[in-house]
Design a protein around this motif. Structure first.
Motif, short mmCIF file in Angstrom:
data_model
loop_
_atom_site.label_atom_id
_atom_site.label_comp_id
_atom_site.label_asym_id
_atom_site.label_seq_id
_atom_site.Cartn_x
_atom_site.Cartn_y
_atom_site.Cartn_z
N VAL A 1 0.85 -1.18 0.00
CA VAL A 1 0.00 0.00 0.00
C VAL A 1 0.89 1.24 0.00
N THR A 2 0.74 2.06 -1.04
CA THR A 2 1.47 3.32 -1.13
C THR A 2 0.47 4.45 -0.96
N ALA A 3 0.75 5.37 -0.02
CA ALA A 3 -0.16 6.49 0.23
C ALA A 3 0.51 7.50 1.16
N TYR B 1 -9.96 -12.81 -1.30
CA TYR B 1 -9.56 -11.86 -0.27
C TYR B 1 -9.30 -10.51 -0.94
N GLU B 2 -9.65 -9.44 -0.25
CA GLU B 2 -9.48 -8.10 -0.81
C GLU B 2 -8.61 -7.27 0.12
N CYS B 3 -7.58 -6.66 -0.45
CA CYS B 3 -6.75 -5.72 0.27
C CYS B 3 -7.30 -4.32 -0.02
N TYR B 4 -7.65 -3.59 1.04
CA TYR B 4 -8.34 -2.31 0.92
C TYR B 4 -7.53 -1.23 1.62
N ALA B 5 -7.46 -0.05 1.00
CA ALA B 5 -6.76 1.09 1.60
C ALA B 5 -7.50 2.38 1.26
N SER B 6 -7.57 3.29 2.24
CA SER B 6 -8.19 4.59 1.99
C SER B 6 -7.51 5.67 2.83
N ASN B 7 -7.50 6.88 2.28
CA ASN B 7 -7.11 8.06 3.04
C ASN B 7 -7.99 9.21 2.56
N LYS B 8 -7.69 10.44 2.97
CA LYS B 8 -8.57 11.56 2.65
C LYS B 8 -8.63 11.86 1.15
N LEU B 9 -7.72 11.32 0.37
CA LEU B 9 -7.69 11.58 -1.07
C LEU B 9 -8.45 10.54 -1.90
N GLY B 10 -8.75 9.39 -1.28
CA GLY B 10 -9.45 8.37 -2.04
C GLY B 10 -9.23 6.99 -1.47
N GLN B 11 -9.49 5.99 -2.29
CA GLN B 11 -9.34 4.60 -1.87
C GLN B 11 -8.92 3.74 -3.04
N THR C 1 -2.61 5.39 5.37
CA THR C 1 -3.99 4.99 5.12
C THR C 1 -4.57 4.12 6.22
N LEU C 2 -5.87 3.99 6.13
CA LEU C 2 -6.57 2.91 6.82
C LEU C 2 -6.47 1.74 5.86
N SER C 3 -5.82 0.65 6.29
CA SER C 3 -5.60 -0.50 5.42
C SER C 3 -6.03 -1.77 6.13
N TYR C 4 -6.72 -2.64 5.41
CA TYR C 4 -7.12 -3.91 6.00
C TYR C 4 -7.47 -4.93 4.92
N TRP C 5 -7.55 -6.19 5.35
CA TRP C 5 -7.99 -7.29 4.49
C TRP C 5 -9.46 -7.52 4.70
N ARG C 6 -10.17 -7.88 3.61
CA ARG C 6 -11.58 -8.27 3.70
C ARG C 6 -11.74 -9.67 3.09
N TYR C 7 -12.67 -10.42 3.68
CA TYR C 7 -13.01 -11.75 3.19
C TYR C 7 -14.52 -11.87 3.27
N HIS C 8 -15.16 -12.20 2.17
CA HIS C 8 -16.64 -12.24 2.09
C HIS C 8 -17.25 -10.91 2.53
N GLY C 9 -16.56 -9.80 2.20
CA GLY C 9 -17.09 -8.47 2.50
C GLY C 9 -16.84 -7.97 3.90
N ASP C 10 -16.29 -8.81 4.78
CA ASP C 10 -16.05 -8.41 6.17
C ASP C 10 -14.56 -8.20 6.42
N GLU C 11 -14.25 -7.22 7.27
CA GLU C 11 -12.86 -6.98 7.64
C GLU C 11 -12.34 -8.19 8.41
N VAL C 12 -11.12 -8.63 8.06
CA VAL C 12 -10.49 -9.77 8.74
C VAL C 12 -9.87 -9.27 10.03
N SER C 13 -10.20 -9.92 11.14
CA SER C 13 -9.65 -9.57 12.45
C SER C 13 -8.68 -10.65 12.90
N ASN C 14 -7.74 -10.27 13.75
CA ASN C 14 -6.81 -11.23 14.32
C ASN C 14 -7.58 -12.26 15.15
#
Length: 102
Positions: A29-31, A82-92, A35-48
């Motif tokens: 992730v470059t930003a 699995y989806e790697c997701y990242a967002s900050n004030k400029l976008g996602q 950023t707020l960055s996390y993994w999603r699986y079946h649409g839900d954020e993956v937790s430890n």
């Protein structure tokens, strides 16, 4: 100081692994600002959990972090997209990868 919209890059788009084994999913992730960055699986954020471990660390490139997801004792329920997701004030940005069984 400049700002950079998040950009997600996957190291692999498809990973094969046997049941009972361990694997690590990685994305870069470059930003800036970071950023707020996390993994999603079946649409839900993956937790430890006991079998899932999410980490974020720097690889030394400016404004770039690696987001990892370690999955131990893989079972049928872990296979899928699995989806790697990242967002900050400029976008996602987001990218997805497939974990499948042999």
């Amino acid at each position: 100081m400049f700002s950079v919209q998040p950009e997600v890059n996957l190291i692999n788009r498809r990973i094969s692994q046997e049941r009972g084994k361990e694997t690590i999913l990685l994305c870069e992730v470059t930003a800036f600002p970071q950023t707020l960055s996390y993994w999603r699986y079946h649409g839900d954020e993956v937790s430890n959990s006991e079998r899932l471990k999410v980490d974020i660390y720097s690889e030394g490139k400016p404004h770039t972090n690696v987001l990892s997801l370690r999955i131990t004792n893989i079972s049928e329920v872990d296979f899928g997209e699995y989806e790697c997701y990242a967002s900050n004030k400029l976008g996602q940005d987001r990218e997805s990868m497939i974990l499948y069984g042999e």
